[in-house]
Structures are given as C-alpha cells and as structure tokens.
Scaffold this motif. Structure first.
Motif, mmCIF file in Angstrom:
data_model
loop_
_atom_site.group_PDB
_atom_site.id
_atom_site.type_symbol
_atom_site.label_atom_id
_atom_site.label_comp_id
_atom_site.label_asym_id
_atom_site.label_seq_id
_atom_site.Cartn_x
_atom_site.Cartn_y
_atom_site.Cartn_z
ATOM 1 N N GLY A 54 -2.725 -2.458 2.883
ATOM 2 C CA GLY A 54 -3.948 -1.735 3.078
ATOM 3 C C GLY A 54 -4.489 -0.932 2.100
ATOM 4 N N GLY A 55 -4.065 -0.813 0.956
ATOM 5 C CA GLY A 55 -4.487 -0.171 -0.409
ATOM 6 C C GLY A 55 -5.854 -0.160 -0.608
ATOM 7 N N SER A 57 -8.058 -2.345 0.791
ATOM 8 C CA SER A 57 -9.071 -2.032 1.622
ATOM 9 C C SER A 57 -9.379 -0.765 1.997
ATOM 10 C CB SER A 57 -8.370 -2.733 3.038
ATOM 11 O OG SER A 57 -9.345 -2.723 4.068
ATOM 12 N N ALA A 58 -8.579 0.480 1.747
ATOM 13 C CA ALA A 58 -8.960 1.574 2.054
ATOM 14 C C ALA A 58 -9.685 2.225 0.644
ATOM 15 C CB ALA A 58 -7.561 2.446 2.278
ATOM 16 N N PRO A 62 -13.328 -3.257 2.524
ATOM 17 C CA PRO A 62 -12.375 -3.612 3.800
ATOM 18 C C PRO A 62 -12.228 -4.964 3.631
ATOM 19 C CG PRO A 62 -14.768 -3.371 4.359
ATOM 20 C CD PRO A 62 -14.859 -2.824 2.955
ATOM 21 N N GLY A 77 -5.633 -4.795 6.754
ATOM 22 C CA GLY A 77 -5.415 -4.635 5.177
ATOM 23 C C GLY A 77 -4.775 -5.308 4.570
ATOM 24 N N SER A 99 2.908 2.185 5.204
ATOM 25 C CA SER A 99 1.627 2.683 5.370
ATOM 26 C C SER A 99 1.013 2.830 3.727
ATOM 27 C CB SER A 99 1.595 4.284 5.778
ATOM 28 O OG SER A 99 1.468 4.501 7.125
ATOM 29 N N ASP A 103 -4.374 4.797 1.708
ATOM 30 C CA ASP A 103 -5.034 5.085 3.153
ATOM 31 C C ASP A 103 -4.949 6.413 3.846
ATOM 32 O OD1 ASP A 103 -6.183 4.582 5.821
ATOM 33 O OD2 ASP A 103 -4.764 2.951 6.073
ATOM 34 N N SER A 104 -6.197 7.059 4.104
ATOM 35 C CA SER A 104 -5.925 8.508 4.707
ATOM 36 C C SER A 104 -5.823 8.409 6.195
ATOM 37 C CB SER A 104 -7.013 9.460 4.220
ATOM 38 O OG SER A 104 -8.328 8.686 4.226
ATOM 39 N N THR A 107 -1.913 7.311 8.709
ATOM 40 C CA THR A 107 -0.608 7.254 7.999
ATOM 41 C C THR A 107 0.571 7.860 8.252
ATOM 42 O OG1 THR A 107 -1.425 8.773 6.352
ATOM 43 C CG2 THR A 107 -2.169 6.530 5.984
ATOM 44 N N THR A 117 -1.480 -2.751 -4.402
ATOM 45 C CA THR A 117 -2.994 -3.073 -4.111
ATOM 46 C C THR A 117 -3.412 -4.392 -4.579
ATOM 47 O OG1 THR A 117 -3.819 -2.014 -6.109
ATOM 48 C CG2 THR A 117 -3.877 -0.420 -4.291
#
Length: 331
Positions: A54-55, A57-58, A62, A77, A99, A103-104, A107, A117
């Motif tokens: 999900g790195g 993507s965040a 996306p 992600g 997580s 991503d904030s 997480t 990533t």
C-alpha cells in the motif's frame, strides 16, 4: 526430514527446512536463523511492487480495480489480484498483514512495517514518478527506505514512551532485534536500461554497483540491531508482459518458455552476484542469519510448466515497467 516440535516452530520455519533439505530448486541457502525459534514477533520489509502492501498507493496514486479482486474483493494497495508473498509470510507467524509505512489511514505497526513501494530501485532511479515520459520509478529507492526505517525506529519508541492511544500501535523496543527483515528488490534497476536499448554489456557492468548498494543497506540494518534477514533474488525479467510492450526486439529472442532469454540471463547474473554478497555477509556477521531465497526458479517454472500448478496458461496484468502479477488462480 527431522521431527518438528509441536507448536514451537512456525509454518514458515517448516517451509525453510523443507526446501533446504528436500529440494535442489527452489532453494533456500541458510541452515539456521539468528533467533532461537522462528516465532518472529515482527517483520520489517523493504522492496518494490513484489511486496508493496500500500505504499505507492498511499503516497502517489491509488491502485484501482481489478487489483485485489480475487482475495480482498477490492483494491488493497497491492499490484496483485490477491495476496503477496509477504502476506503469506506474515500469516505463517500469525501476524497481521504489514501496514505500509507511508499509509496514514488505519495503520498498525505493532508487529512491523512495510517500506516497500511499487517501482522502487536499489540505486537512485533516473526517472521519478510521477512523470510525463510514460514510465518512471518510485522516489522511495532503497536508501530512502532505510532512512524511513531508521526514523520509524526512533520515533516509534518515543510514542511508546509517551503512552496514550497510539502507543499500542508501535512495536516494542525488543522487536527490532528479534524481527525478521525481508528484502525483495532489484529488478527495476535494470528494466529502464533494457527498454532504453542500452548495450547489455553496459548493464552487466552496473551489477556490482547495484549489489554494493544493496549490501550497504543490509549492513546498516545489522548495525542498528537486526539479526535475521530473508533475501529474495530477482525474478525472470524476460518472462514479464511489459518486456514485449517496451522492447521491440523481445519477440525474436524468446526461449522455449516464451521468455526473452538475454533478459533472463541478466537476471541470473544479478542473482549470482547477490548470492555471493549474501555469502560475504554471513562471513562478516556470523551472529546473524542471512537466508537467500531462489524465487527466480519458482517464477520461471510458472511460465515453463504452468500445468504443474493447475493451469494450462499464465495470464498477466501490467503496471508500466513494474512487476507483472500472475492473474490466474492456481489450484
């Protein structure tokens, strides 16, 4: 095969010993781990889209449908229709999925963090995402991922010391020395040069520098307290669909599996040098355990012998110049 103590060794350790003792390929070239058991309390992962949960993507854009369709039933992600290898590793320890550090939202880092990533390289990339040139790479190359880890290590302990609602979302201090450190990165250091028609001899010449950069980051984590390392080699570059999209000469260079032979030979050369580097790391740091995992052989077999895995063919999706995900459910 030796008898396993009940409940004391995880499925992950069983997998390690099974491959080490029973098969020539795929092989895992380490007899033991630094930890007394394989009940690692945390995982810290570094890599590219092979293990990105999900790195990218965040941080940048996306990852949309149809990614995630067969397992999560929604984009999750990941550049995959389901789970990644790092997800299965976490499951084998009974740990939650990692997580993404970037991503904030929602997480939980209590059992590790993922710094990978999509589009990441080991060295500084030539073209950084986002770009108008048609393709590019993540700004979070391995040196940056290491810096993020170092910052995370110090700040997470500050948060735990302060207490409050966020303290429980951070790993305990001792987890950093007890954790498993996983790496799956390297292929993107070569794809841009290949598609730019750089002479392959020049690309071969760059491999030692890529390996040295990788080893530097591993040594830095060792110096920060890490002792158990799980290192994937790179997959068969010549088998991925984007090769045929970006390389005009690719169709004329196919092997019996339909893969571009010179590109796979380059991947094999990188893997040889990576394995040699792992051997040197073991010699330099005998108190640590370095496990070299031959995922090249596993992935190549999917293209060469798909019927062994319950399907007559392997289909793909593509993400620019990034890792191609197998989009076929294997039974």
């Amino acid at each position: 095969m030796q008898q396993l103590p009940s409940n004391s060794i995880s499925l992950f350790c069983f997998f390690c010993m099974l491959l080490s003792s029973s098969y020539a390929k795929p092989r895992i070239s380490s007899p033991a781990f630094a930890a007394n058991s394989c009940n690692f309390p945390a995982i810290f992962n570094f890599g590219d889209s092979n293990s990105d949960t999900g790195g990218i993507s965040a941080a940048l854009y996306p990852i949309n449908w149809p990614y995630g369709q067969t397992y999560f039933h929604m984009p999750a992600g990941r550049f995959s229709d389901g789970r990644l290898i790092i997800d299965f590793i976490a499951e084998s320890f009974g740990l939650p999925y990692l997580s993404a550090y970037l991503d904030s939202v929602g997480t939980n880092f209590s059992h590790g963090a993922n710094f990978a990533t999509g589009g990441s390289t080991i060295r500084v990339p030539d073209r950084i995402l986002p770009t108008n040139e048609g393709f590019g790479f993540s700004p979070f190359y391995l040196d940056i991922q290491l810096s993020q880890f170092m910052l995370f290590k110090s700040r997470s302990q500050m948060i735990r010391q302060r207490g409050g609602i966020y303290a429980s979302l951070m790993p305990q201090e001792e987890y950093f020395s007890q954790a498993l450190y996983t790496f799956d990165i390297g292929q993107n250091d070569f794809t841009a040069d290949l598609f730019a028609d750089m002479p392959i001899e020049k690309i071969y010449a760059s491999v030692p520098d890529v390996i040295n950069s990788f080893a530097y980051n591993v040594k830095s984590i060792y110096n920060s307290g890490g002792r158990s390392f799980w290192i994937h080699n790179t997959g068969p570059l010549g088998c991925y669909a984007f090769v045929f999209l970006y390389s005009p000469s690719a169709p004329a260079l196919k092997d019996s599996a339909g893969c571009v032979k010179p590109y796979n030979e380059l991947a094999q050369y990188f893997n040889l040098k990576l394995k040699e580097a792992v051997v040197q790391l073991r010699k330099a740091f005998p108190s640590a355990a370095f496990t070299y995992v031959d995922v090249y052989s596993i992935k190549y077999s999917l293209f060469k012998e798909p019927e062994k895995y319950g399907t007559s063919s392997v289909s793909h999706t593509t993400y620019g110049m990034e890792e191609v995900r197998i989009n076929t459910t294997l039974h």
